[in-house]
Design a protein around this motif. Sequence first.
Motif, short mmCIF file in Angstrom:
data_model
loop_
_atom_site.label_atom_id
_atom_site.label_comp_id
_atom_site.label_asym_id
_atom_site.label_seq_id
_atom_site.Cartn_x
_atom_site.Cartn_y
_atom_site.Cartn_z
N GLU A 1 0.77 -0.91 0.07
CA GLU A 1 -0.10 -0.62 0.05
C GLU A 1 0.68 0.98 -0.30
OE1 GLU A 1 -2.59 2.26 3.34
OE2 GLU A 1 -2.78 -0.13 3.06
N LEU A 2 2.03 1.32 0.55
CA LEU A 2 2.74 2.38 0.70
C LEU A 2 4.03 2.39 -0.17
CD1 LEU A 2 3.12 1.92 4.71
CD2 LEU A 2 2.80 3.90 3.23
N ASP A 3 4.35 1.12 -0.67
CA ASP A 3 5.25 1.41 -2.12
C ASP A 3 5.48 -0.07 -3.14
OD1 ASP A 3 7.16 1.22 -3.73
OD2 ASP A 3 8.79 0.71 -2.00
N PRO A 4 4.10 0.46 -4.03
CA PRO A 4 3.22 -0.20 -4.65
C PRO A 4 4.32 -1.18 -5.53
CG PRO A 4 1.59 1.77 -4.77
CD PRO A 4 3.81 1.92 -3.69
N LYS A 5 5.25 -0.42 -5.46
CA LYS A 5 6.07 -0.62 -7.15
C LYS A 5 7.57 -1.53 -5.69
CE LYS A 5 5.74 2.98 -10.10
NZ LYS A 5 6.68 4.17 -10.96
N ASP A 6 7.69 -1.72 -4.45
CA ASP A 6 8.05 -2.92 -3.82
C ASP A 6 8.00 -3.95 -4.97
OD1 ASP A 6 10.08 -4.32 -2.78
OD2 ASP A 6 9.33 -3.39 -0.51
N SER A 7 9.23 -4.99 -5.50
CA SER A 7 8.36 -6.20 -6.33
C SER A 7 8.58 -7.28 -4.97
CB SER A 7 9.08 -6.88 -7.54
OG SER A 7 10.98 -6.61 -6.89
N THR A 8 9.59 -7.46 -3.76
CA THR A 8 9.73 -8.03 -2.78
C THR A 8 8.76 -8.51 -2.17
OG1 THR A 8 12.29 -7.64 -2.91
CG2 THR A 8 11.09 -8.46 -1.22
N ALA A 9 7.34 -7.04 -1.60
CA ALA A 9 6.47 -7.26 -0.79
C ALA A 9 5.75 -7.72 -1.30
CB ALA A 9 6.13 -5.49 -0.41
N TRP A 10 5.61 -7.33 -2.91
CA TRP A 10 4.03 -8.01 -3.18
C TRP A 10 4.83 -10.10 -3.62
CZ3 TRP A 10 0.16 -6.69 -4.77
CH2 TRP A 10 -0.31 -4.94 -4.45
N THR A 11 6.06 -9.84 -3.81
CA THR A 11 6.60 -11.71 -3.62
C THR A 11 5.78 -12.31 -2.18
OG1 THR A 11 8.11 -11.13 -5.35
CG2 THR A 11 8.78 -13.45 -3.77
N LYS A 12 6.61 -11.76 -1.41
CA LYS A 12 5.98 -12.12 0.25
C LYS A 12 4.18 -12.33 0.02
CE LYS A 12 10.55 -10.88 1.78
NZ LYS A 12 11.51 -10.03 3.33
N ALA B 1 4.20 -8.65 -8.85
CA ALA B 1 5.57 -9.17 -8.67
C ALA B 1 6.76 -9.25 -10.10
CB ALA B 1 6.52 -10.46 -7.25
N VAL B 2 6.10 -10.28 -10.65
CA VAL B 2 6.60 -10.36 -11.92
C VAL B 2 7.23 -9.13 -12.69
CG1 VAL B 2 7.29 -13.11 -11.59
CG2 VAL B 2 5.25 -11.91 -12.84
N ALA C 1 9.43 -15.93 -7.38
CA ALA C 1 8.03 -15.17 -7.72
C ALA C 1 7.28 -16.55 -8.92
CB ALA C 1 8.50 -13.72 -8.27
N TRP C 2 7.87 -16.15 -10.01
CA TRP C 2 7.80 -17.02 -10.94
C TRP C 2 7.34 -18.40 -10.96
CZ3 TRP C 2 5.14 -15.29 -15.65
CH2 TRP C 2 6.63 -13.80 -16.01
N LEU C 3 8.17 -19.19 -9.99
CA LEU C 3 8.20 -20.78 -9.29
C LEU C 3 6.89 -20.64 -8.71
CD1 LEU C 3 9.68 -23.55 -9.33
CD2 LEU C 3 10.08 -22.48 -6.74
N ILE C 4 6.29 -20.06 -7.57
CA ILE C 4 5.61 -19.84 -6.34
C ILE C 4 4.21 -19.54 -7.24
CG2 ILE C 4 4.60 -19.17 -4.17
CD1 ILE C 4 7.50 -20.88 -3.89
N MET C 5 4.49 -19.00 -8.28
CA MET C 5 3.07 -18.46 -8.71
C MET C 5 2.60 -19.74 -9.65
SD MET C 5 1.75 -15.85 -11.54
CE MET C 5 3.32 -15.63 -12.67
N GLY C 6 3.70 -21.03 -10.83
CA GLY C 6 3.02 -21.70 -10.84
C GLY C 6 3.34 -22.94 -10.09
N TYR C 7 3.80 -22.90 -8.95
CA TYR C 7 3.14 -23.65 -8.39
C TYR C 7 1.51 -24.11 -7.64
CZ TYR C 7 2.21 -26.45 -3.47
OH TYR C 7 2.32 -27.27 -2.95
N LEU C 8 0.90 -22.84 -7.70
CA LEU C 8 -0.09 -22.57 -7.08
C LEU C 8 -1.48 -23.01 -8.07
CD1 LEU C 8 0.28 -19.11 -4.90
CD2 LEU C 8 -0.55 -20.76 -3.84
#
Length: 224
Positions: A114-125, A153-154, A163-170
């Motif tokens: 919410e505070l930093d929408p461009k933080d890819s790491t946060a979106w991954t976590k 994230a990607v 992020a690609w790996l976990i998305m594939g898993y889901l």
Amino acid sequence: PKGIAAYEWMTKGAILYIHLGRGRASFNSVYGMNPSHHNEAIKCFDKAIELNPKDANVWKHKGDTLVDLAEHGMKPSVFILKQFKDPEEQKKRIVLAQFNKYMEAVMCYEKVTELDPKDSTAWTKLGIGQGVQSIEGSESAGQAKAVECLRKAVKLDPKNAIAWLIMGYLLSYQGNKAVSGKCFKKALRLDPSLTKADFHVGEISKLAEKHVEKNNERLLSEAF
């Protein structure tokens, strides 16, 4: 001034967590970690948030500490469980406590995005946290939210292998084999070491933590 005080609380919390808590976690993981440093770090982050609730870094630190506490500080080791009259009941309580810490961590990562929408790491976590919860609770809506977070994230960082790996898993878990296969191939092209990944739900957070750190190092190196 509030800004300086907030920074000092965040620094103290980071020292307690990174330099003391994480080392203890690694050393004591077999016997069950003493979570005192993690809990004290969380109190410091809470104080920093109270003084400056708009600092995304504090929210991220708190989320990381909560995940680490769930992974290590509440690990139901055989050594600890033997001390209770009803080990199975105690194990259930510990697992529930772990789940609650993950829930709290997800809320922290939501605040970061919410505070930093461009933080890819946060979106991954955030995507990983939501994914673990949804799989354990068999919630398809939660899985869809997790996938959406990982897509963001990607999009922000196409080289984000985990992020690609976990998305594939889901996606595979949802039955979308075609798209999940493409995600797996993308992840493995970016990081061939992921061929050794264990897709068991209980190992997702540990796997993700390791590779998120690796990804952060890459981003810092590129920025430098």
